[in-house]
Design a protein around this motif. Structure first.
Motif, PDB file in Angstrom:
ATOM      1  N   ASN A  98       0.835  -1.201   0.000  1.00 17.39           N
ATOM      2  CA  ASN A  98       0.000   0.000   0.000  1.00 17.39           C
ATOM      3  C   ASN A  98       0.874   1.256   0.000  1.00 17.39           C
ATOM      4  OD1 ASN A  98      -2.636  -1.449   0.467  1.00 17.39           O
ATOM      5  ND2 ASN A  98      -1.521  -2.110   2.301  1.00 17.39           N
ATOM      6  N   ASP A 117       0.325   6.473  -3.587  1.00 12.64           N
ATOM      7  CA  ASP A 117      -0.109   6.618  -4.976  1.00 12.64           C
ATOM      8  C   ASP A 117      -0.979   5.463  -5.454  1.00 12.64           C
ATOM      9  OD1 ASP A 117       1.276   9.021  -5.265  1.00 12.64           O
ATOM     10  OD2 ASP A 117       3.156   7.973  -5.697  1.00 12.64           O
ATOM     11  N   GLY A 118      -1.282   4.531  -4.553  1.00  8.63           N
ATOM     12  CA  GLY A 118      -2.097   3.379  -4.930  1.00  8.63           C
ATOM     13  C   GLY A 118      -1.396   2.079  -4.597  1.00  8.63           C
ATOM     14  N   ASN A 126      -9.514  -5.027  -4.738  1.00  9.38           N
ATOM     15  CA  ASN A 126     -10.024  -3.654  -4.848  1.00  9.38           C
ATOM     16  C   ASN A 126     -10.559  -3.131  -3.521  1.00  9.38           C
ATOM     17  OD1 ASN A 126      -9.404  -3.085  -7.537  1.00  9.38           O
ATOM     18  ND2 ASN A 126     -11.263  -4.085  -8.284  1.00  9.38           N
ATOM     19  N   THR A 173      -7.336  -1.905  -1.841  1.00  9.96           N
ATOM     20  CA  THR A 173      -6.731  -0.713  -2.458  1.00  9.96           C
ATOM     21  C   THR A 173      -7.736   0.413  -2.704  1.00  9.96           C
ATOM     22  OG1 THR A 173      -7.112  -1.536  -4.703  1.00  9.96           O
ATOM     23  CG2 THR A 173      -5.047  -2.180  -3.638  1.00  9.96           C
ATOM     24  N   LYS A 174      -9.017   0.118  -2.418  1.00  7.11           N
ATOM     25  CA  LYS A 174     -10.095   1.071  -2.720  1.00  7.11           C
ATOM     26  C   LYS A 174     -10.121   1.399  -4.210  1.00  7.11           C
ATOM     27  CE  LYS A 174     -10.258   3.169   1.887  1.00  7.11           C
ATOM     28  NZ  LYS A 174      -9.423   2.123   2.509  1.00  7.11           N
ATOM     29  N   GLY A 175      -9.734   0.410  -5.006  1.00  8.94           N
ATOM     30  CA  GLY A 175      -9.769   0.554  -6.457  1.00  8.94           C
ATOM     31  C   GLY A 175      -8.626   1.354  -7.037  1.00  8.94           C
ATOM     32  N   ARG A 176      -7.687   1.792  -6.227  1.00  7.37           N
ATOM     33  CA  ARG A 176      -6.528   2.579  -6.705  1.00  7.37           C
ATOM     34  C   ARG A 176      -5.333   1.641  -6.852  1.00  7.37           C
ATOM     35  NH1 ARG A 176      -4.576   5.961  -3.091  1.00  7.37           N
ATOM     36  NH2 ARG A 176      -3.658   7.376  -4.649  1.00  7.37           N
ATOM     37  N   ASN A 177      -5.174   1.070  -8.040  1.00  2.27           N
ATOM     38  CA  ASN A 177      -4.108   0.099  -8.289  1.00  2.27           C
ATOM     39  C   ASN A 177      -3.061   0.729  -9.198  1.00  2.27           C
ATOM     40  OD1 ASN A 177      -5.375  -2.157  -6.844  1.00  2.27           O
ATOM     41  ND2 ASN A 177      -6.905  -2.046  -8.473  1.00  2.27           N
ATOM     42  N   LEU A 178      -1.949   1.090  -8.607  1.00  2.00           N
ATOM     43  CA  LEU A 178      -0.884   1.761  -9.359  1.00  2.00           C
ATOM     44  C   LEU A 178      -0.194   0.810 -10.319  1.00  2.00           C
ATOM     45  CD1 LEU A 178       0.963   4.245  -9.843  1.00  2.00           C
ATOM     46  CD2 LEU A 178       2.375   3.427  -7.939  1.00  2.00           C
ATOM     47  N   LYS A 184      -2.640   1.074 -13.424  1.00  2.00           N
ATOM     48  CA  LYS A 184      -2.059   2.092 -14.307  1.00  2.00           C
ATOM     49  C   LYS A 184      -0.903   1.509 -15.108  1.00  2.00           C
ATOM     50  CE  LYS A 184      -0.360   6.850 -14.404  1.00  2.00           C
ATOM     51  NZ  LYS A 184      -0.119   8.096 -13.627  1.00  2.00           N
ATOM     52  N   ALA A 243       3.674   8.621  -9.004  1.00  2.00           N
ATOM     53  CA  ALA A 243       2.731   7.857  -9.836  1.00  2.00           C
ATOM     54  C   ALA A 243       3.026   7.939 -11.326  1.00  2.00           C
ATOM     55  CB  ALA A 243       1.282   8.279  -9.568  1.00  2.00           C
TER      56      ALA A 243
END
Length: 559
Positions: free
Chosen positions: A152, A155-156, A182, A185-190, A382, A425
């Motif tokens: 974690n 930036d994700g 998800n 990460t709350k849907g923030r996958n770098l 990303k 990021a």
């Protein structure tokens, strides 16, 4: 904002030897500490390990080694890191802890047992090491309770998945928690770092084509006597499924493997694996049993060796009978095609009539194209870095990823030592390089570094060896005695013996000239002299026999 770097010490554009370094700000996390085992043709090379010099040089920044899927190819290099960093923490599941401890107890000097710093991590339980927290989650593949992990960052999430299949398996040993990522990460996958598995080889999902129950059930129904099955010991899914089928058929079971037996005992004791009517017999009862299922396991080299020993009637626990059934239930591995062909040729020479090779319709429990596409659609990272495969496998992975609409420029195909940096990021176009040397472990456990050592071994295998021993008098101008041992260059017919004698005499004459010249110039460079001798002798053999052998020279100077 996070400063992130990723590079591999091994595992890119190759099978096995996986070892990945992930730096988040100033903390370093190592994922896997792998090893590869070359086929038998690689003379004198027992193991190939990554170059751990970078780890040794940066050991103060390293927070731990993560062994998330406890296969030998993922942790076999640990003993060599422990030589340099004897207290480095190893993060793994309780299943991984049993496998790693068993390996060290049975294969490695016991001096490590009290020093192993194994720390058990649990799925969906977040912990912090250094400045970064991580959360493991279950993935489904060939090993029980295999884990992926999320690191974690601000930036994700950085998601690492070794190998997986999208599974509907209700067995808790092989369940997956991909849908939990998800939530973590709350849907923030770098970034997604994932093993390529069977990308390009199988276009659909791996499930249900990797399932084996029906195939083995049909064989065991008609088997009149014992069933002897060869499996690789990192395919626990297959082994445990075979145990279950045997119990359902009311056949006793023997797992002919010291290493896997320890894992099996642990799974049964913890009630991770509970089967009705299970009757496990010791090795000593195999020959007395009329219809037991014997599961022979090992790493590729060890498995072929164990099976050949059984087939040639050299094993003192298993003696073949005419009503036995033999099944080789392991996939064909590059480099071991000849070993497999020789095995089946030897089995065919026995009295056995029931001989089987695993059906080609059954694939490995490893991600196929649709598994990868599902994961990309689920996570929408990303950036992606494919790992654990050859470059052509990476290229096939890219084709599958593009079909999901993922941007090709955000998939990074790296070589070992090539570092990807991500700051705030954003990935940097320039990739710095970490210089690496492949390291070979010989039969005596001695480290040998560099490609030149492998070249020399190949030279010995193809062209033979000439061992040269020279005794030079004290004024260093004349050879007093010489001995030339020729191994594997040619057959020693009378004619060839005469040619070899002529080569030796000519070589002595040229070497005497070199000694006189060096003496007159008062510049005797031993290293240079040995190199010149090698060239002289190798050139002579090339002229006479069209082979250029490896020449090993020893020079003794009288005082």
């Amino acid at each position: 904002m996070a400063k992130i770097e990723f590079f591999a010490l091994g595992g890119l554009d190759e099978h096995g030897k996986a070892c990945y370094t992930l730096t988040i700000n100033s903390d370093v996390y190592i994922i896997n500490c792998g090893i590869s085992t070359p086929p038998a043709v690689s003379l004198g090379v027992k193991k190939i390990i990554p170059d751990f010099n970078w780890i040794n040089q940066n050991k103060r920044a390293i927070k731990g080694i993560f062994v998330l899927v406890p296969k030998y190819e993922n942790f076999g290099g640990l003993e060599f890191i422990y030589n340099a960093i004897p207290t480095i923490p190893i993060y793994t599941s309780d299943v991984g802890a049993v496998i790693i401890k068993t390996y060290f107890e049975k294969r490695v000097n016991n001096q490590y047992n009290n020093r192993l710093n194994i720390r058990i991590i649990n799925h969906l339980k977040t912990e912090r090491i250094g400045g970064t927290s991580f959360t493991p989650f279950l993935i489904s593949n060939t090993m029980p309770y295999a884990l992926g992990i999320v690191f974690n960052t601000n930036d994700g999430g950085i998601v690492y998945i070794d190998d997986f299949v999208v599974s509907s398996n209700k067995n808790p040993l092989f369940q997956d928690e991909l849908y939990e990522i998800n939530k973590i990460t709350k849907g923030r996958n770098l970034m997604l770092i994932t093993g390529v598995g069977q990308a390009g080889k199988h276009l659909g999902f791996a499930n249900p084509s990797y399932r084996i129950s029906q195939y083995f059930d049909s064989i065991l129904i008609d088997a009149p006597g014992r069933v002897i099955i060869g499996c690789y010991d990192d395919d626990a899914y297959k082994i445990l499924t075979l145990v279950l089928i045997a119990a359902l058929k009311e056949r006793s079971v023997n797992i002919f493997s010291n290493t896997f037996n320890e894992l099996f005992k642990f799974l049964v004791e913890k009630q991770y694996f509970a089967v009705k009517n299970l009757n496990v017999i010791p090795d000593s009862d195999i020959d007395a049993s009329k219809n037991c299922v014997v599961i022979v396991t090992g790493t590729p080299q060890r498995l072929f060796s164990k099976l050949e020993k059984i087939i040639s009637d050299d094993d003192d626990k298993i003696h073949l009978r005419e009503d036995d059934t033999f099944i080789f239930a392991a996939p064909t591995i590059a480099g071991y095609e000849k070993s497999e062909a020789d095995l089946f040729d030897d089995v065919a020479r026995t009295s056995l009539d029931r001989i089987y090779k695993l059906s080609s319709k059954i694939i490995a429990a490893s991600a196929a194209n649709e598994d990868h596409k599902f994961l990309i659609d689920l996570l929408k990272p990303k950036y992606i870095i494919p790992v654990s495969g050859l470059y052509m496998n990476f290229a096939d992975y890219v084709k599958a990823a593009i079909q999901t609409g993922f941007a090709k420029q955000n998939i990074f195909l790296l070589d070992n030592g090539q570092c990807l940096s991500i700051n705030n990021a954003e990935a940097e176009d320039r990739k710095k390089l970490v210089k690496l040397e492949t390291q070979f472990i010989g039969s005596a456990g001695v480290l040998d570094v560099g490609a030149s050592s492998m070249f020399e071994r190949e030279q010995m295998r193809e062209n033979g060896t000439v061992l040269v021993s020279l005794y030079v008098n004290k004024d260093k101008t004349k050879i007093e005695k010489s001995n030339y041992d020729v191994v594997g260059v040619t057959n020693l017919s009378e004619n060839n013996k005469a040619l070899i004698t002529q080569i030796n005499e000519d070589a002595n004459g040229q070497i005497d000239k070199l000694l006189v010249e060096a003496h007159n110039q008062q510049q005797l460079d031993i290293k240079n002299l040995k190199n010149l001798i090698r060239k002289i002798i190798a050139k002579q053999y090339e002229k006479k026999f069209n082979k250029r052998p490896l020449v090993l020279t020893t020079i003794i100077f009288a005082k």
